[in-house]
Design a protein around this motif. Structure first.
Motif, PDB file in Angstrom:
ATOM      1  N   UNK A  72     -10.228  30.435 -22.791  1.00  0.00           N
ATOM      2  CA  UNK A  72     -10.395  31.671 -22.029  1.00  0.00           C
ATOM      3  C   UNK A  72     -10.628  32.828 -22.981  1.00  0.00           C
ATOM      4  N   UNK A  73     -11.632  33.610 -22.677  1.00  0.00           N
ATOM      5  CA  UNK A  73     -11.892  34.834 -23.431  1.00  0.00           C
ATOM      6  C   UNK A  73     -11.855  36.025 -22.500  1.00  0.00           C
ATOM      7  N   UNK A  74     -11.339  37.132 -22.980  1.00  0.00           N
ATOM      8  CA  UNK A  74     -11.356  38.380 -22.217  1.00  0.00           C
ATOM      9  C   UNK A  74     -12.501  39.210 -22.748  1.00  0.00           C
ATOM     10  N   UNK A  75     -13.434  39.576 -21.870  1.00  0.00           N
ATOM     11  CA  UNK A  75     -14.577  40.343 -22.356  1.00  0.00           C
ATOM     12  C   UNK A  75     -14.472  41.832 -22.050  1.00  0.00           C
ATOM     13  N   UNK A  76     -13.731  42.189 -20.983  1.00  0.00           N
ATOM     14  CA  UNK A  76     -13.710  43.605 -20.612  1.00  0.00           C
ATOM     15  C   UNK A  76     -12.587  43.884 -19.622  1.00  0.00           C
ATOM     16  N   UNK A  77     -12.030  45.090 -19.709  1.00  0.00           N
ATOM     17  CA  UNK A  77     -11.114  45.610 -18.698  1.00  0.00           C
ATOM     18  C   UNK A  77     -11.630  46.987 -18.320  1.00  0.00           C
ATOM     19  N   UNK A  78     -11.779  47.210 -17.010  1.00  0.00           N
ATOM     20  CA  UNK A  78     -12.280  48.500 -16.535  1.00  0.00           C
ATOM     21  C   UNK A  78     -11.355  49.077 -15.482  1.00  0.00           C
ATOM     22  N   UNK A  79     -11.296  50.404 -15.445  1.00  0.00           N
ATOM     23  CA  UNK A  79     -10.603  51.140 -14.390  1.00  0.00           C
ATOM     24  C   UNK A  79     -11.631  52.093 -13.801  1.00  0.00           C
ATOM     25  N   UNK A  80     -11.870  51.965 -12.516  1.00  0.00           N
ATOM     26  CA  UNK A  80     -12.868  52.796 -11.827  1.00  0.00           C
ATOM     27  C   UNK A  80     -14.221  52.729 -12.527  1.00  0.00           C
ATOM     28  N   UNK A  81     -14.596  51.548 -13.006  1.00  0.00           N
ATOM     29  CA  UNK A  81     -15.907  51.364 -13.628  1.00  0.00           C
ATOM     30  C   UNK A  81     -16.011  51.820 -15.070  1.00  0.00           C
ATOM     31  N   UNK A  86      -7.292  47.793 -23.524  1.00  0.00           N
ATOM     32  CA  UNK A  86      -6.422  46.788 -22.914  1.00  0.00           C
ATOM     33  C   UNK A  86      -5.154  46.517 -23.710  1.00  0.00           C
ATOM     34  N   UNK A  87      -4.893  47.295 -24.745  1.00  0.00           N
ATOM     35  CA  UNK A  87      -3.731  47.025 -25.604  1.00  0.00           C
ATOM     36  C   UNK A  87      -2.415  47.572 -25.064  1.00  0.00           C
ATOM     37  N   UNK A  88      -2.431  48.329 -23.962  1.00  0.00           N
ATOM     38  CA  UNK A  88      -1.166  48.832 -23.424  1.00  0.00           C
ATOM     39  C   UNK A  88      -0.316  47.669 -22.924  1.00  0.00           C
ATOM     40  N   UNK A  89       1.006  47.866 -22.923  1.00  0.00           N
ATOM     41  CA  UNK A  89       1.923  46.808 -22.512  1.00  0.00           C
ATOM     42  C   UNK A  89       1.645  46.342 -21.082  1.00  0.00           C
ATOM     43  N   UNK A  90       1.386  47.289 -20.188  1.00  0.00           N
ATOM     44  CA  UNK A  90       1.138  46.946 -18.786  1.00  0.00           C
ATOM     45  C   UNK A  90      -0.105  46.070 -18.664  1.00  0.00           C
ATOM     46  N   UNK A  91      -1.179  46.451 -19.324  1.00  0.00           N
ATOM     47  CA  UNK A  91      -2.410  45.665 -19.251  1.00  0.00           C
ATOM     48  C   UNK A  91      -2.242  44.311 -19.937  1.00  0.00           C
ATOM     49  N   UNK A  92      -1.510  44.276 -21.048  1.00  0.00           N
ATOM     50  CA  UNK A  92      -1.275  43.000 -21.733  1.00  0.00           C
ATOM     51  C   UNK A  92      -0.507  42.032 -20.831  1.00  0.00           C
ATOM     52  N   UNK A  93       0.460  42.548 -20.083  1.00  0.00           N
ATOM     53  CA  UNK A  93       1.216  41.701 -19.160  1.00  0.00           C
ATOM     54  C   UNK A  93       0.300  41.142 -18.071  1.00  0.00           C
ATOM     55  N   UNK A  94      -0.580  41.983 -17.531  1.00  0.00           N
ATOM     56  CA  UNK A  94      -1.524  41.518 -16.512  1.00  0.00           C
ATOM     57  C   UNK A  94      -2.478  40.471 -17.083  1.00  0.00           C
ATOM     58  N   UNK A  95      -2.954  40.701 -18.292  1.00  0.00           N
ATOM     59  CA  UNK A  95      -3.884  39.759 -18.930  1.00  0.00           C
ATOM     60  C   UNK A  95      -3.209  38.402 -19.127  1.00  0.00           C
ATOM     61  N   UNK A  96      -1.983  38.409 -19.624  1.00  0.00           N
ATOM     62  CA  UNK A  96      -1.239  37.160 -19.817  1.00  0.00           C
ATOM     63  C   UNK A  96      -1.053  36.454 -18.466  1.00  0.00           C
ATOM     64  N   UNK A  97      -0.715  37.223 -17.448  1.00  0.00           N
ATOM     65  CA  UNK A  97      -0.514  36.675 -16.115  1.00  0.00           C
ATOM     66  C   UNK A  97      -1.812  36.047 -15.585  1.00  0.00           C
ATOM     67  N   UNK A  98      -2.927  36.749 -15.716  1.00  0.00           N
ATOM     68  CA  UNK A  98      -4.201  36.217 -15.221  1.00  0.00           C
ATOM     69  C   UNK A  98      -4.645  34.998 -16.023  1.00  0.00           C
ATOM     70  N   UNK A  99      -4.404  35.011 -17.319  1.00  0.00           N
ATOM     71  CA  UNK A  99      -4.741  33.822 -18.132  1.00  0.00           C
ATOM     72  C   UNK A  99      -3.947  32.601 -17.654  1.00  0.00           C
ATOM     73  N   UNK A 100      -2.688  32.825 -17.324  1.00  0.00           N
ATOM     74  CA  UNK A 100      -1.856  31.737 -16.805  1.00  0.00           C
ATOM     75  C   UNK A 100      -2.426  31.220 -15.487  1.00  0.00           C
TER      76      UNK A 100
END
Length: 115
Positions: A72-81, A86-100
């Motif tokens: 799995x690779x993460x290519x992009x995170x967007x908010x309102x386009x 993506x290095x904030x703790x909140x976003x990192x938690x979401x990324x880990x969750x989605x990867x799972x």
């Protein structure tokens, strides 16, 4: 990788199965769109829109290493386009969750992908 363990399911069927199965692994309100990765016959492009007011979209690439294992690779995170860091703790938690969730989906689909 041995030829016996190569992914043999057609990419179009893989996309359909992932599109239908992935939604079962996400939190209520989260939405996913699965597309074929035109550059890789063993790959998928997955966009997950998280529920809530944050308007976050996560773009992942999923590539089958063999008939059971995905990368799995993460290519992009967007908010309102707009791209966000993506290095904030909140976003990192979401990324880990989605990867799972992506790994769980791949495991559920193993009866179709494993040769």
């Amino acid at each position: 990788m041995s030829t016996e363990d190569k992914l043999t399911i057609p990419q179009s069927e893989l996309v359909q199965r992932w599109q239908s199965e992935l939604q079962q692994h996400l939190h209520g309100g989260d939405q996913a769109e699965v597309r074929a990765d035109e550059a890789n016959p063993d790959g998928l492009l997955v966009q997950i829109r998280s529920a809530g007011r944050q308007n976050l979209e996560f773009d992942f690439s999923v590539r089958y290493v063999d008939s059971r294992e995905i990368e799995i690779g993460l290519s992009d995170v967007e908010r309102d386009g707009q791209a966000v860091d993506e290095r904030s703790d909140v976003l990192q938690e979401l990324i880990v969750d989605y990867r799972r969730h992506l790994h769980e989906c791949a495991q559920t689909l193993q009866p179709y992908t494993h040769a």
